[in-house]
Design an enzyme around this catalytic site. Sequence first.
Site, PDB file in Angstrom:
ATOM      1  N   HIS A   1       0.781  -1.246  -0.238  1.00 17.29           N
ATOM      2  CA  HIS A   1       0.110   0.320   0.220  1.00 17.29           C
ATOM      3  C   HIS A   1       0.629   1.211  -0.354  1.00 17.29           C
ATOM      4  O   HIS A   1       0.020   2.476   0.020  1.00 17.29           O
ATOM      5  CB  HIS A   1      -0.898   0.002   0.913  1.00 17.29           C
ATOM      6  CG  HIS A   1       0.104   0.529   2.332  1.00 17.29           C
ATOM      7  ND1 HIS A   1       0.088  -0.596   3.387  1.00 17.29           N
ATOM      8  CD2 HIS A   1      -0.628   1.509   3.070  1.00 17.29           C
ATOM      9  CE1 HIS A   1       0.672  -0.498   4.131  1.00 17.29           C
ATOM     10  NE2 HIS A   1       0.997   1.288   3.725  1.00 17.29           N
TER      11      HIS A   1
HETATM   12  C1  UD1 Z   1      -2.321   5.022   7.008  1.00 15.28           C
HETATM   13  C2  UD1 Z   1      -1.502   5.005   7.569  1.00 15.28           C
HETATM   14  C3  UD1 Z   1      -0.085   3.664   7.343  1.00 15.28           C
HETATM   15  C4  UD1 Z   1      -0.648   2.689   7.729  1.00 15.28           C
HETATM   16  C5  UD1 Z   1      -1.551   2.284   6.689  1.00 15.28           C
HETATM   17  C6  UD1 Z   1      -2.389   0.779   7.095  1.00 15.28           C
HETATM   18  C7  UD1 Z   1      -0.157   7.306   7.704  1.00 15.28           C
HETATM   19  C8  UD1 Z   1       0.225   7.956   7.510  1.00 15.28           C
HETATM   20  N1  UD1 Z   1      -0.260   6.201   7.537  1.00 15.28           N
HETATM   21  O1  UD1 Z   1      -1.866   4.921   5.732  1.00 15.28           O
HETATM   22  O2  UD1 Z   1       0.996   4.211   8.422  1.00 15.28           O
HETATM   23  O3  UD1 Z   1       0.861   1.254   7.557  1.00 15.28           O
HETATM   24  O4  UD1 Z   1      -2.570   3.072   7.291  1.00 15.28           O
HETATM   25  O5  UD1 Z   1      -3.717   0.259   6.642  1.00 15.28           O
HETATM   26  O6  UD1 Z   1      -1.256   7.508   8.669  1.00 15.28           O
HETATM   27  N2  UD1 Z   1      -9.371   3.915   2.924  1.00 15.28           N
HETATM   28  C9  UD1 Z   1     -10.517   4.038   3.001  1.00 15.28           C
HETATM   29  N3  UD1 Z   1     -11.024   2.997   4.120  1.00 15.28           N
HETATM   30  C10 UD1 Z   1     -10.562   3.175   5.430  1.00 15.28           C
HETATM   31  C11 UD1 Z   1      -9.188   3.845   5.385  1.00 15.28           C
HETATM   32  C12 UD1 Z   1      -8.523   4.720   3.773  1.00 15.28           C
HETATM   33  O7  UD1 Z   1     -11.230   3.785   1.601  1.00 15.28           O
HETATM   34  O8  UD1 Z   1     -10.854   2.727   6.076  1.00 15.28           O
HETATM   35  C13 UD1 Z   1      -8.953   4.951   1.642  1.00 15.28           C
HETATM   36  C14 UD1 Z   1      -8.352   6.333   2.235  1.00 15.28           C
HETATM   37  O9  UD1 Z   1      -9.999   6.685   1.341  1.00 15.28           O
HETATM   38  C15 UD1 Z   1      -7.019   6.869   0.896  1.00 15.28           C
HETATM   39  C16 UD1 Z   1      -6.540   5.262   1.337  1.00 15.28           C
HETATM   40  O10 UD1 Z   1      -7.012   4.300   1.831  1.00 15.28           O
HETATM   41  O11 UD1 Z   1      -7.800   7.073  -0.294  1.00 15.28           O
HETATM   42  C17 UD1 Z   1      -5.578   5.858   2.102  1.00 15.28           C
HETATM   43  O12 UD1 Z   1      -5.876   6.287   3.830  1.00 15.28           O
HETATM   44  P1  UD1 Z   1      -5.128   7.227   4.469  1.00 15.28           P
HETATM   45  O13 UD1 Z   1      -5.364   6.846   5.895  1.00 15.28           O
HETATM   46  O14 UD1 Z   1      -4.695   8.304   3.884  1.00 15.28           O
HETATM   47  O15 UD1 Z   1      -3.481   6.186   5.042  1.00 15.28           O
HETATM   48  P2  UD1 Z   1      -3.694   4.844   4.519  1.00 15.28           P
HETATM   49  O16 UD1 Z   1      -2.745   4.156   3.520  1.00 15.28           O
HETATM   50  O17 UD1 Z   1      -4.473   3.576   5.048  1.00 15.28           O
END
Ligand code: UD1
Length: 361
Positions: free
Chosen positions: A209
């Site tokens: 990811h």
């Molecule tokens: C976050 C953490 C990372 C961790 C990862 C595990 C930070 C900077 N990063 O990254 O350290 O390894 O989580 O999962 O905090 N999204 C969904 N549903 C959700 C959550 C997220 O669809 O429940 C989508 C969001 O819309 C976004 C993407 O996933 O487009 C990324 O989510 P985000 O929380 O920004 O960071 P992660 O890449 O999940």
Amino acid sequence: MKVTIIAGARPNFMKIAPLIHAIQKAQQEGKAIDYRLVHTGQHYDKNMSDTFFEELNIPKPDVNLGVGSGTQAEQTAGIMVAFEKDLMENPTDLVIVVGDVTSTMACSIVAKKQCTKVAHIEAGIRSWDLTMPEEINRMVTDALADMYFTTSEVANNNLRNLGAREGQIHFVGNVMIDTLLANMGRLRKPEVYDRLNLNEKGYLMLTMHRPANVDESGKLRRTMTEILNNVQGLPVIFPIHPRTAKIFKDLGIAADNLHIVDPMGYLEFNYMVKHCKAVITDSGGITEETTVMGVPCITLRDNTERPETCTIGTNELIGTNPDAIKPALDMLFSGNWKKGGIPELWDGKAAERIVGILTAK
Ligand code: UD1
């Protein structure tokens, strides 16, 4: 003593579970400690959040700040605004943050600006790679925290070099491993295992990811091709993170041995890891779990904040260049992957030690 525990994203949930259970145990023993649980809402999908609360027996949060997705700044700001109000209404003696996600950093800043002490669990680890938002989160959090609970001597030394005083550093072990060891007997075979007729060491697990691996579609395609072409036809099970799924769906990558599934719950994911031939990942936490389970792990990153998973454990960093994948898989299939050992104090008792230190004050 009253503590407020912060959790926001998937890798936080397995870290707070043993802490809360250790606090509950201390309460039963008559110790004066009480907690409040704040979920920032950074992760909100059922399979990124609720499932972990149910499976790991984490009590419902006292509040969910409902912050949701956004850019780094939007998420940070949203969490800060919401937590500032929450903390003003619910003062506490100590804010406890875990890991390195955006919620960890945002809540640390808010707490310190309200003159509330902060304890950081999993403090002091460093990749020294500021292109990762997590590294910035670690640096800011550790610059502010009053108490550091650490997983390794390397982390202790990093903190000393940053000017932390000896009395602030507590080497307690690894709460993530507390959860793994506590749940080893409860791991659950997912439906996909029988549906695909999988067997012991007869498949690989893949998770990806990080922006460096998934944000550029050409590179993601090459990475996938290198993996699928070099696993000797074994099935590759890929529980796909929502971030990766968004990019992946337009790529049209398909192969008979590629099986994309939704993100799994904790018990099912670790069942799959325990029984697989190897894990290919860009996660940090998973490399700790594979180390403890003795499962070969190929990490698609140039650096790690968890060096002991390589120096002691079964993890090998191969970088993000897809050309490195074939040699690593050839080594795996030659049967010569390193065996590995378990780092000091990764024994399932870290949370107990933390609560012991908190209640001794
Ligand atoms: C976050 C953490 C990372 C961790 C990862 C595990 C930070 C900077 N990063 O990254 O350290 O390894 O989580 O999962 O905090 N999204 C969904 N549903 C959700 C959550 C997220 O669809 O429940 C989508 C969001 O819309 C976004 C993407 O996933 O487009 C990324 O989510 P985000 O929380 O920004 O960071 P992660 O890449 O999940």
